[in-house]
Motif scaffolding. Sequence first.
Motif, PDB file in Angstrom:
ATOM      1  N   UNK A  68       0.847  -1.190   0.000  1.00 20.65           N
ATOM      2  CA  UNK A  68       0.000   0.000   0.000  1.00 20.65           C
ATOM      3  C   UNK A  68       0.881   1.237   0.000  1.00 20.65           C
ATOM      4  N   UNK A  69       0.564   2.189  -0.874  1.00 21.49           N
ATOM      5  CA  UNK A  69       1.269   3.475  -0.911  1.00 21.49           C
ATOM      6  C   UNK A  69       0.208   4.558  -0.987  1.00 21.49           C
ATOM      7  N   UNK A  70      -0.098   5.158   0.159  1.00 27.14           N
ATOM      8  CA  UNK A  70      -1.202   6.114   0.270  1.00 27.14           C
ATOM      9  C   UNK A  70      -2.485   5.449  -0.222  1.00 27.14           C
ATOM     10  N   UNK A  71      -3.129   6.032  -1.248  1.00 29.65           N
ATOM     11  CA  UNK A  71      -4.388   5.438  -1.716  1.00 29.65           C
ATOM     12  C   UNK A  71      -4.179   4.436  -2.842  1.00 29.65           C
ATOM     13  N   UNK A  72      -2.927   4.143  -3.150  1.00 31.53           N
ATOM     14  CA  UNK A  72      -2.625   3.169  -4.197  1.00 31.53           C
ATOM     15  C   UNK A  72      -2.213   1.835  -3.581  1.00 31.53           C
ATOM     16  N   UNK A  73      -2.763   0.763  -4.111  1.00 30.56           N
ATOM     17  CA  UNK A  73      -2.332  -0.566  -3.696  1.00 30.56           C
ATOM     18  C   UNK A  73      -1.192  -1.021  -4.602  1.00 30.56           C
ATOM     19  N   UNK A  74      -0.503  -2.074  -4.175  1.00 30.23           N
ATOM     20  CA  UNK A  74       0.735  -2.470  -4.850  1.00 30.23           C
ATOM     21  C   UNK A  74       0.691  -3.935  -5.254  1.00 30.23           C
ATOM     22  N   UNK A  75       1.064  -4.187  -6.501  1.00 25.17           N
ATOM     23  CA  UNK A  75       1.280  -5.537  -7.015  1.00 25.17           C
ATOM     24  C   UNK A  75       2.776  -5.689  -7.260  1.00 25.17           C
ATOM     25  N   UNK A  76       3.351  -6.778  -6.766  1.00 26.50           N
ATOM     26  CA  UNK A  76       4.778  -7.038  -6.953  1.00 26.50           C
ATOM     27  C   UNK A  76       4.997  -8.141  -7.971  1.00 26.50           C
ATOM     28  N   UNK A  77       5.947  -7.915  -8.871  1.00 24.65           N
ATOM     29  CA  UNK A  77       6.406  -8.958  -9.789  1.00 24.65           C
ATOM     30  C   UNK A  77       7.923  -9.013  -9.713  1.00 24.65           C
ATOM     31  N   UNK A  78       8.463 -10.216  -9.630  1.00 18.81           N
ATOM     32  CA  UNK A  78       9.899 -10.395  -9.467  1.00 18.81           C
ATOM     33  C   UNK A  78      10.588 -10.607 -10.813  1.00 18.81           C
ATOM     34  N   UNK A 161       3.155 -15.469 -14.207  1.00 19.82           N
ATOM     35  CA  UNK A 161       2.520 -14.171 -13.987  1.00 19.82           C
ATOM     36  C   UNK A 161       1.047 -14.312 -13.645  1.00 19.82           C
ATOM     37  N   UNK A 162       0.346 -15.216 -14.330  1.00 18.39           N
ATOM     38  CA  UNK A 162      -1.072 -15.389 -14.068  1.00 18.39           C
ATOM     39  C   UNK A 162      -1.342 -15.754 -12.621  1.00 18.39           C
ATOM     40  N   UNK A 163      -0.616 -16.748 -12.114  1.00 16.85           N
ATOM     41  CA  UNK A 163      -0.795 -17.144 -10.718  1.00 16.85           C
ATOM     42  C   UNK A 163      -0.344 -16.071  -9.750  1.00 16.85           C
ATOM     43  N   UNK A 164       0.744 -15.400 -10.087  1.00 18.44           N
ATOM     44  CA  UNK A 164       1.273 -14.353  -9.212  1.00 18.44           C
ATOM     45  C   UNK A 164       0.295 -13.192  -9.100  1.00 18.44           C
ATOM     46  N   UNK A 165      -0.284 -12.776 -10.214  1.00 26.96           N
ATOM     47  CA  UNK A 165      -1.241 -11.671 -10.166  1.00 26.96           C
ATOM     48  C   UNK A 165      -2.447 -12.014  -9.303  1.00 26.96           C
ATOM     49  N   UNK A 166      -2.980 -13.220  -9.454  1.00 28.39           N
ATOM     50  CA  UNK A 166      -4.110 -13.610  -8.608  1.00 28.39           C
ATOM     51  C   UNK A 166      -3.736 -13.556  -7.133  1.00 28.39           C
TER      52      UNK A 166
END
Length: 208
Positions: A68-78, A161-166
């Motif tokens: 979370x960054x203020x009102x933005x949520x965060x998705x991480x990809x390695x 990526x598909x599994x990671x995004x979910x």
Amino acid sequence: MAKTRSTGLLPILVVGAVVILFGPRLLDGVQDAVSDLGSSAEVSYVVAPAVKSRADQCTAEQLLKDRQCDDLKVVQLSAEKMPYITRNIQLAWAEGKPAILHKDAPGTDQTKRATVCGTSVFTKTFADGSCDEYAFASSVEGGQWANVRTEEVPLREQNCQGGTLRQEYRRAGIQQGDAFIVVITNSEKIATSAYAGSDTAEDQSCTS
């Protein structure tokens, strides 16, 4: 005191260590080496240049642990697991594709993916190639040519990526309509050239 050396790239800020790491291509993004929460390893990360100023206001813990960054949520990809997908994302950012995405309704991604990648997924140059698109088909911005960059990537990365995004949507509590940004971790592992038929990821453990 941290030592620096001239490389023509922006230096990575280091938290709790006297080292400087350099990623292959920063594209004016923000990149830091931070203590991997829960381990002693260091993790570099990069965000889109368009959200750099906003990300700079948040701590590494907020971005990497709280998602979370203020009102933005965060998705991480390695990039260690997905060097070619993260390359496509970084190049899409450089082309001005959206840095802030919004989660679309479930079940809309297949149609949008077909719009930009075709019904056969991809006219494959390589036997195990697959079409990757950013902005994600699961985002409101996906499926619209003005917002999307495509590139061939290894099929293993596409499945990863598909599994990671979910998983990331669940972990960050991202629901339909929520705004989020992508943070690329292990950013020094981003591929520096296009996929050429060999899956070069250092960590290939992510298969779904």
